[in-house]
Design a protein around this motif. Structure first.
Motif, PDB file in Angstrom:
ATOM      1  N   ALA A 253      -5.894   1.833 -10.447  1.00  0.00           N
ATOM      2  CA  ALA A 253      -4.499   1.277  -9.712  1.00  0.00           C
ATOM      3  C   ALA A 253      -4.688   1.356  -8.158  1.00  0.00           C
ATOM      4  CB  ALA A 253      -3.345   1.940 -10.200  1.00  0.00           C
ATOM      5  N   ASP A 254      -4.759   2.666  -7.648  1.00  0.00           N
ATOM      6  CA  ASP A 254      -5.102   2.832  -6.493  1.00  0.00           C
ATOM      7  C   ASP A 254      -6.351   2.020  -5.608  1.00  0.00           C
ATOM      8  OD1 ASP A 254      -6.816   4.756  -7.534  1.00  0.00           O
ATOM      9  OD2 ASP A 254      -6.908   5.716  -5.996  1.00  0.00           O
ATOM     10  N   GLU A 255      -7.284   1.787  -6.269  1.00  0.00           N
ATOM     11  CA  GLU A 255      -8.519   1.173  -5.886  1.00  0.00           C
ATOM     12  C   GLU A 255      -7.923  -0.333  -5.593  1.00  0.00           C
ATOM     13  OE1 GLU A 255     -12.290   3.651  -7.336  1.00  0.00           O
ATOM     14  OE2 GLU A 255     -11.275   2.214  -8.933  1.00  0.00           O
ATOM     15  N   ALA A 256      -6.988  -0.894  -6.654  1.00  0.00           N
ATOM     16  CA  ALA A 256      -6.868  -2.315  -6.565  1.00  0.00           C
ATOM     17  C   ALA A 256      -5.832  -2.463  -5.338  1.00  0.00           C
ATOM     18  CB  ALA A 256      -6.072  -2.664  -7.952  1.00  0.00           C
ATOM     19  N   ALA A 257      -5.111  -1.335  -5.191  1.00  0.00           N
ATOM     20  CA  ALA A 257      -4.163  -1.492  -3.921  1.00  0.00           C
ATOM     21  C   ALA A 257      -5.020  -1.634  -2.355  1.00  0.00           C
ATOM     22  CB  ALA A 257      -3.229  -0.374  -4.090  1.00  0.00           C
ATOM     23  N   GLN A 258      -6.248  -0.717  -2.599  1.00  0.00           N
ATOM     24  CA  GLN A 258      -7.011  -0.579  -1.514  1.00  0.00           C
ATOM     25  C   GLN A 258      -7.764  -2.355  -1.260  1.00  0.00           C
ATOM     26  OE1 GLN A 258      -9.571   2.945  -0.932  1.00  0.00           O
ATOM     27  NE2 GLN A 258      -8.635   3.696  -2.778  1.00  0.00           N
ATOM     28  N   VAL A 259      -8.208  -2.913  -2.416  1.00  0.00           N
ATOM     29  CA  VAL A 259      -8.748  -3.919  -2.260  1.00  0.00           C
ATOM     30  C   VAL A 259      -7.834  -4.997  -1.578  1.00  0.00           C
ATOM     31  CG1 VAL A 259      -9.899  -6.008  -3.267  1.00  0.00           C
ATOM     32  CG2 VAL A 259     -10.120  -3.641  -4.126  1.00  0.00           C
ATOM     33  N   LEU A 260      -6.625  -5.109  -2.129  1.00  0.00           N
ATOM     34  CA  LEU A 260      -5.425  -5.892  -1.464  1.00  0.00           C
ATOM     35  C   LEU A 260      -5.226  -5.604  -0.063  1.00  0.00           C
ATOM     36  CD1 LEU A 260      -3.124  -7.883  -1.549  1.00  0.00           C
ATOM     37  CD2 LEU A 260      -1.733  -6.145  -2.277  1.00  0.00           C
ATOM     38  N   HIS A 261      -5.467  -4.424   0.431  1.00  0.00           N
ATOM     39  CA  HIS A 261      -5.183  -3.961   1.836  1.00  0.00           C
ATOM     40  C   HIS A 261      -6.275  -4.486   2.596  1.00  0.00           C
ATOM     41  CE1 HIS A 261      -3.998  -1.632   5.164  1.00  0.00           C
ATOM     42  NE2 HIS A 261      -5.545  -1.120   5.351  1.00  0.00           N
ATOM     43  N   VAL A 263      -8.000  -7.169   1.734  1.00  0.00           N
ATOM     44  CA  VAL A 263      -8.041  -8.692   2.001  1.00  0.00           C
ATOM     45  C   VAL A 263      -6.942  -8.995   3.252  1.00  0.00           C
ATOM     46  CG1 VAL A 263      -7.083 -10.708   0.986  1.00  0.00           C
ATOM     47  CG2 VAL A 263      -8.605  -9.233  -0.163  1.00  0.00           C
ATOM     48  N   LEU A 264      -5.726  -8.161   3.192  1.00  0.00           N
ATOM     49  CA  LEU A 264      -4.655  -8.649   4.072  1.00  0.00           C
ATOM     50  C   LEU A 264      -5.168  -8.139   5.493  1.00  0.00           C
ATOM     51  CD1 LEU A 264      -1.740  -7.097   2.274  1.00  0.00           C
ATOM     52  CD2 LEU A 264      -2.296  -9.331   2.393  1.00  0.00           C
ATOM     53  N   GLN A 265      -5.886  -7.043   5.858  1.00  0.00           N
ATOM     54  CA  GLN A 265      -6.255  -6.773   7.154  1.00  0.00           C
ATOM     55  C   GLN A 265      -7.495  -7.711   7.715  1.00  0.00           C
ATOM     56  OE1 GLN A 265      -8.666  -2.866   7.079  1.00  0.00           O
ATOM     57  NE2 GLN A 265      -7.149  -2.235   8.892  1.00  0.00           N
ATOM     58  N   ALA A 266      -8.300  -8.253   6.534  1.00  0.00           N
ATOM     59  CA  ALA A 266      -9.477  -9.207   7.171  1.00  0.00           C
ATOM     60  C   ALA A 266      -8.757 -10.388   7.491  1.00  0.00           C
ATOM     61  CB  ALA A 266     -10.254  -9.300   5.719  1.00  0.00           C
ATOM     62  N   GLY A 267      -7.758 -10.898   6.971  1.00  0.00           N
ATOM     63  CA  GLY A 267      -6.869 -12.106   7.463  1.00  0.00           C
ATOM     64  C   GLY A 267      -5.983 -11.790   8.443  1.00  0.00           C
ATOM     65  N   LEU A 285     -11.021 -16.596   3.103  1.00  0.00           N
ATOM     66  CA  LEU A 285     -10.487 -14.996   3.083  1.00  0.00           C
ATOM     67  C   LEU A 285     -11.109 -14.227   2.095  1.00  0.00           C
ATOM     68  CD1 LEU A 285      -9.132 -12.812   4.735  1.00  0.00           C
ATOM     69  CD2 LEU A 285      -6.877 -13.592   3.699  1.00  0.00           C
ATOM     70  N   PHE A 286     -10.965 -14.674   0.856  1.00  0.00           N
ATOM     71  CA  PHE A 286     -11.509 -14.063  -0.324  1.00  0.00           C
ATOM     72  C   PHE A 286     -12.994 -13.653  -0.299  1.00  0.00           C
ATOM     73  CE2 PHE A 286      -7.697 -15.472  -2.945  1.00  0.00           C
ATOM     74  CZ  PHE A 286      -6.866 -14.464  -2.669  1.00  0.00           C
ATOM     75  N   ILE A 287     -13.638 -14.951   0.168  1.00  0.00           N
ATOM     76  CA  ILE A 287     -15.105 -14.778   0.272  1.00  0.00           C
ATOM     77  C   ILE A 287     -15.285 -13.876   1.340  1.00  0.00           C
ATOM     78  CG2 ILE A 287     -17.153 -16.447   0.892  1.00  0.00           C
ATOM     79  CD1 ILE A 287     -15.671 -18.626  -0.531  1.00  0.00           C
ATOM     80  N   LYS A 288     -14.761 -14.034   2.487  1.00  0.00           N
ATOM     81  CA  LYS A 288     -15.192 -12.935   3.722  1.00  0.00           C
ATOM     82  C   LYS A 288     -15.204 -11.573   3.233  1.00  0.00           C
ATOM     83  CE  LYS A 288     -13.321 -11.829   8.368  1.00  0.00           C
ATOM     84  NZ  LYS A 288     -12.298 -12.029   9.070  1.00  0.00           N
TER      85      LYS A 288
END
Length: 516
Positions: A253-261, A263-267, A285-288
Motif C-alpha cells: 500500500a505504501d509503495e502504491a502511494a509512492q507511485v501516485l506521488h 505521477v503527481l510530481q511528474a505532472g 503523463l502515465f507514459i512519462k
C-alpha cells in the motif's frame, strides 16, 4: 475518445427510436433466434460466424468509466429496451507503448468495459462449461477484442462457451487516485465485475455459471494469481488456467502511494487535476513515468495491482481460494524482452528484488545462478525468467497444492515456437491454434499442429472435467511440492521433474514472498 462521443455510445446502448423501445426486456424474448439472447439488462443480437459458431461482441458489462467515473470502481449497467446489436468488438482500453516487438503505438479509449462471447453453432439441451480469457500485456496494453483471441475454435472444438474481457490498464486501472477502498486495483475490480456478469448472465448463452474456468496469460495470468486471493472473487470461478504468471507483481500500500506521488510530481498536478485532464494528456503523463521505471520501486512495471488492505487485503499466497489449477510458463521467458530491448524491465525487476532482499542475499542469488547455469546458458537471463515467472509460478502451485487444490504444472519448451524460441508469449499461437506468428492460420507444420491441438484439448478437458489429462498425452501427474512433476509441451510431449532445480529452489525458499 472525447467524452461526448463516449456518452453518445452509451446512450445508444440504452435508447432506441424503434417501437421495441416501448417494450420491457422480457417481452422481447419472443423475438429470440439462435443469435438473440436476453440478459439482465435487455436483449443482445449477435451473429453467426463463418464457421457456424455464434458470437456476441462488444457487450457492455459496466458503465463507461468516463467523466466523473474515471478512477472509480465499475458501476452497474442500466437496462436497454431495444435489442442491442453485439456484432463488433468494443473499444480497447487506453494503451501505453511497450517495446516495439510488442506494439508499435498506443491506442484505445476510456470507454472500454466490454466483453465478448462465443458459443457453439446451436443451443444444446445440456449446459456447457465456460472459459473466461483475461488478456496479457504488462498491465498496460492488450484487449479481449484482439482478433488473436477469437473464441470460435474453443466454442466449436470444445463444446463450451468462451468469453474474453477488457479491463482498465496503466494508470487508469492501477494508480489509486482516490481514497475509496480498492481504488488502486480498478483493473482487478473490472475483472471481478465481468466475472459477476458472467455468473448472472452466461446461462442465457447456454453456459453453466457454476462451471467457469478463468484463463489468462502474462498480466492476465498474474491477475488470476491475484484474484485467487481477492475475497470478492471467491465463488466466481471454479477453476484456473495460468499461463506465464503467478501472484505478482504487487505493490504494498505504501509503495502504491509512492507511485501516485511520482505521477503527481511528474505532472506538476494534484489528484483533482488528474480527474479533469484530457485522456491523451493524462496517458502521456502515465507514459512519462513508466519510461523511467527501472527503479527499485517500480521494477520496470510502473502500474499493476497492490496489496491495498481492502480488495486485496493481504498477499494472495497468504489467503488463497484453493480451486483446481493448471499452471505453466515458457522455458525462456526472457527471450521476448531481450529481443524487444525492454531495458526498464530487464534492469528494473532485478533491481527491485535486490533492494527487497539486501546485498548479502543478492550476492548468494547471483552466485547460485552462475554456478547452476550450464555452459550454453546465460545466468542473467535465467535469473530474470525465474524472478519474472518461474519462481512465482512454483510458489503459487506449491501453496495451492498445500491448501488441498488439485494442481497440474507444465512448461512450454518448443524451440521453434517463434523467432525468439520458447519465450514469453510464444505459446499464445499454440493456445489458440493460430499458426506461426505473422504467418496466419494453416502455417503450422503437422507436428506443430498436433502440439497446438494437444494444448487446446488439455485446456478444454480441464474446463469440462477439472483434469487436463487427455488420451493423446502421457500420464500427467499432479503437482506435488516434493515430486515437482510437470508436462513438457514440446514435440513430442513428455513428463519431466523440477524445472527450477534443487539449488535454486533452496535459495528462493529463504526469500520472503513479498520480495517477488
Amino acid at each position: 475518445m472525447p467524452l461526448e462521443s463516449s456518452r453518445r455510445r452509451f446512450l445508444q446502448h440504452c435508447l432506441s427510436v424503434s417501437t421495441a423501445a416501448l417494450l420491457p426486456p422480457f417481452a422481447l424474448a419472443d423475438l429470440a433466434s439462435p443469435t438473440q439472447v436476453t440478459v439482465a439488462q435487455g436483449v443482445l443480437q449477435g451473429q453467426q460466424q463463418a464457421d457456424g459458431t455464434r458470437s456476441w461482441k462488444g457487450v457492455p458489462f459496466a458503465r463507461p468509466p468516463v467523466g466523473k467515473l474515471r478512477f472509480k470502481a465499475p458501476q452497474p449497467l442500466q437496462a436497454w429496451y431495444a435489442p442491442l446489436k453485439a456484432e463488433a468488438y468494443g473499444p480497447w482500453a487506453v494503451q501505453q507503448p511497450y517495446p516495439p516487438v510488442l506494439q508499435d503505438k498506443p491506442k484505445g479509449e476510456e470507454d472500454c468495459l466490454y466483453l465478448n462471447v462465443w458459443a457453439p453453432a446451436s443451443p444444446a439441451v445440456h449446459v456447457r462449461p465456460v472459459l473466461v480469457w483475461l488478456h496479457g500485456g504488462a498491465f498496460v496494453l492488450g484487449s479481449g477484442g484482439d482478433p488473436r483471441f477469437d473464441g470460435s475454435d474453443y466454442a466449436r472444438r470444445g463444446d463450451l462457451i468462451f468469453v474474453t474481457v477488457n479491463y482498465r490498464m496503466g494508470g487508469f486501472g492501477y494508480l489509486g487516485v482516490h481514497a475509496e477502498p480498492g481504488a488502486a486495483n480498478l483493473g482487478l475490480q473490472d475483472q471481478v465485475a465481468a466475472l459477476r456478469w458472467v455468473r448472472d448472465n452466461i446461462s442465457a448463452f447456454g453456459g453453466d455459471p457454476h462451471n467457469v474456468t478463468v484463463m489468462g496469460e502474462s498480466a492476465g495470468a498474474m491477475s488470476i494469481g491475484c484474484l485467487l486471493g481477492v475475497p470478492a472473487a471467491k465463488g466466481l470461478f471454479a477453476r484456473a488456467i495460468i499461463q506465464s504468471g503467478g501472484a505478482r507483481p504487487l505493490f504494498q500500500a505504501d509503495e502504491a502511494a509512492q507511485v501516485l506521488h511520482q505521477v503527481l510530481q511528474a505532472g506538476g498536478v494534484d489528484a483533482a487535476q488528474l480527474q479533469q485532464m484530457p485522456v491523451a494528456e493524462l496517458n502521456n503523463l502515465f507514459i512519462k513515468v513508466a519510461e523511467q521505471s527501472n527503479t527499485p520501486l517500480l521494477g520496470g512495471e510502473a502500474y499493476h495491482p497492490a496489496v491495498d488492505g481492502s480488495l486485496l487485503p493481504v498477499h494472495p499466497l497468504e489467503a488463497l481460494h484453493p480451486v483446481p489449477t493448471l499452471i505453466g510458463h515458457c522455458r525462456d521467458e526472457s527471450g521476448l524482452f531481450v529481443a524487444g530491448k525492454a531495458v526498464n524491465l530487464l534492469e528494473g525487476l532485478p533491481a527491485r528484488v535486490r533492494a527487497k532482499v539486501g546485498e548479502a542475499t543478492w550476492a548468494q542469488v547471483e552466485q547460485t545462478y552462475q554456478q547452476s547455469t550450464g555452459a550454453e546458458g546465460d545466468w542473467q537471463r535465467e535469473l530474470f525468467s525465474d524472478i519474472f515467472v518461474g519462481v512465482p509460478a512454483l510458489r503459487l502451485a506449491d501453496r495451492l497444492a498445500a491448501a488441498g487444490a488439485p494442481v497440474w504444472a507444465y512448461r512450454f519448451d518448443y524451440a521453434n515456437a517463434g523467432p525468439y524460441g520458447p519465450c514469453h508469449g510464444s505459446d499464445i499461437p499454440y493456445t489458440f491454434g493460430l499458426g506461426q506468428p505473422g504467418k496466419g492460420r494453416g502455417s503450422f507444420t503437422a507436428a506443430e499442429q498436433r502440439l497446438s491441438e494437444q494444448m487446446r484439448d488439455s485446456f478444454i478437458a480441464f474446463a469440462h472435467t477439472g483434469s487436463p489429462q487427455t488420451a493423446a498425452l502421457p500420464t500427467w501427474p499432479r503437482h506435488e511440492p516434493q515430486a515437482l512433476a510437470y508436462l513438457r509441451f514440446d514435440t513430442p510431449v513428455s513428463v519431466a521433474s523440477d524445472y527450477l532445480g534443487a539449488a535454486r529452489r533452496a535459495l528462493w525458499e529463504t526469500v520472503p514472498i513479498a520480495a517477488l
